[in-house]
Design a protein around this motif. Structure first.
Motif, PDB file in Angstrom:
ATOM      1  N   ASP A   9      44.728  37.181  38.904  1.00  0.00           N
ATOM      2  CA  ASP A   9      44.482  37.538  40.305  1.00  0.00           C
ATOM      3  C   ASP A   9      43.531  36.493  40.890  1.00  0.00           C
ATOM      4  N   ARG A  66      43.995  34.576  43.763  1.00  0.00           N
ATOM      5  CA  ARG A  66      44.130  34.250  45.185  1.00  0.00           C
ATOM      6  C   ARG A  66      42.880  34.685  45.941  1.00  0.00           C
ATOM      7  N   LYS A 119      45.913  44.836  48.372  1.00  0.00           N
ATOM      8  CA  LYS A 119      47.055  45.213  49.195  1.00  0.00           C
ATOM      9  C   LYS A 119      48.218  44.235  49.080  1.00  0.00           C
ATOM     10  N   SER A 120      47.976  43.052  48.564  1.00  0.00           N
ATOM     11  CA  SER A 120      49.061  42.074  48.445  1.00  0.00           C
ATOM     12  C   SER A 120      50.024  42.504  47.345  1.00  0.00           C
ATOM     13  N   SER A 121      51.259  42.037  47.457  1.00  0.00           N
ATOM     14  CA  SER A 121      52.265  42.387  46.445  1.00  0.00           C
ATOM     15  C   SER A 121      51.878  41.854  45.080  1.00  0.00           C
ATOM     16  N   ARG A 122      51.232  40.696  45.034  1.00  0.00           N
ATOM     17  CA  ARG A 122      50.798  40.113  43.767  1.00  0.00           C
ATOM     18  C   ARG A 122      49.752  41.000  43.100  1.00  0.00           C
ATOM     19  N   SER A 123      48.754  41.429  43.867  1.00  0.00           N
ATOM     20  CA  SER A 123      47.702  42.279  43.314  1.00  0.00           C
ATOM     21  C   SER A 123      48.268  43.609  42.836  1.00  0.00           C
TER      22      SER A 123
END
Length: 286
Positions: free
Chosen positions: A114, A116, A122-126
């Motif tokens: 993680d 970024r 809230k991001s799709s990656r997280s």
């Protein structure tokens, strides 16, 4: 159960009854206390707990993101669980030691992937990373309770450690996420993490020597007598060196993650109570 001690004459019955853990270490059981199965292996965890508490206080005092405070609390949890395991030699207490090792290790991997900017989830990656973390830990917990093979736990934990080392190496040497971080800061992070890894590796070496040469070590303990014989408890030294190594490695991960998600100019490495900590850099007016 894997019993690494071949000197049953030194083992005494204790408060918690028969050993139900899948591992029984080289230190004699209930030799000095009816209530503590392995005295040295239990109390050596206080070192790890103390380091973790220092980390919690330092991170909280600098108002660093909650995830880092939680990480140090996780390290302390491993120490408390290990104390319970060695004090009782019950399988339930063994889980309190070994499962948090997996949880904290996988949490560190979450930090490293993680990378970024920002601390939101809230991001799709997280969201994907958190989902993977939760699913992995649930599946491992279920499978380990069902399978009860300590070698399985050791392989999974080792895999987490090696993946952590690989990810840190990639971020420091080749990732675009660290391309704007000065070489001096990169070197500081690398030295901090590698120092921890070296201490961890030394602890692992001692852990193996204690397992392999338990017979010889036991005879030496009898020859030198107690309390000097406590210095020959190799598993206790494993706690000391891996406790210190984990602290240094996690501090390096923390510093690296802060530089990736925020900006390296906002943080610096300092020392408090002789331990490395990440401090916020105060912005000067004007």
């Amino acid at each position: 159960m894997i019993n690494l001690s071949t000197s049953p004459k030194w083992h005494q019955p204790g408060f918690y009854g028969p050993v139900t853990a899948t591992l029984d270490w080289c230190e004699a059981n209930y030799q000095f206390s009816y209530y503590i199965a392995e005295v040295a292996n239990s109390f050596s965890n206080l070192f790890t707990i103390a380091l973790a508490i220092c980390g919690v206080v330092a991170a909280a005092s600098q108002s660093l993101p909650t995830r880092y405070v939680a990480g140090y609390m996780g390290i302390a949890l491993v120490g408390f669980g290990s104390f319970a395991f060695h004090a009782t030699l019950l399988f339930e207490a063994q889980l309190a030691d070994e499962l948090p090792m997996i949880y904290v290790g996988s949490m560190s991997l979450w930090f490293l992937f993680d990378d970024r900017p920002g601390y939101g989830v809230k991001s799709s990656r997280s969201k994907a990373l958190i989902a993977m973390l939760v699913v992995f830990n649930i599946l491992f917990t279920w499978s380990y309770i069902a399978y009860r093979n300590p070698v399985y736990h050791q392989i999974v934990f080792a895999s987490i450690v090696f993946t952590t080392v690989a990810r840190v190496t990639y971020l420091l040497k080749w990732s675009d996420r660290t391309s704007d971080i000065p070489d001096k800061v990169i070197s500081t992070i690398g030295k901090l993490f590698s120092s921890g890894a070296a201490m961890f590796a030394l602890g692992f070496l001692i852990w193996n020597l204690d397992n392999i040469f338990c017979d010889t070590l036991t005879s030496w303990k009898v020859a030198v007598g107690w309390p000097r014989a406590f210095l020959l408890e190799g598993h206790s030294w494993w706690h000391v060196f891996t406790g210190a190594g984990t602290y240094y490695m996690f501090s390096g991960i923390q510093y690296l993650n802060l530089c990736c998600k925020d900006h390296y100019r906002n943080y610096k490495l300092g020392y408090w109570l002789g331990l490395p900590h990440v401090f916020r850099v105060e912005k000067r007016a004007g």
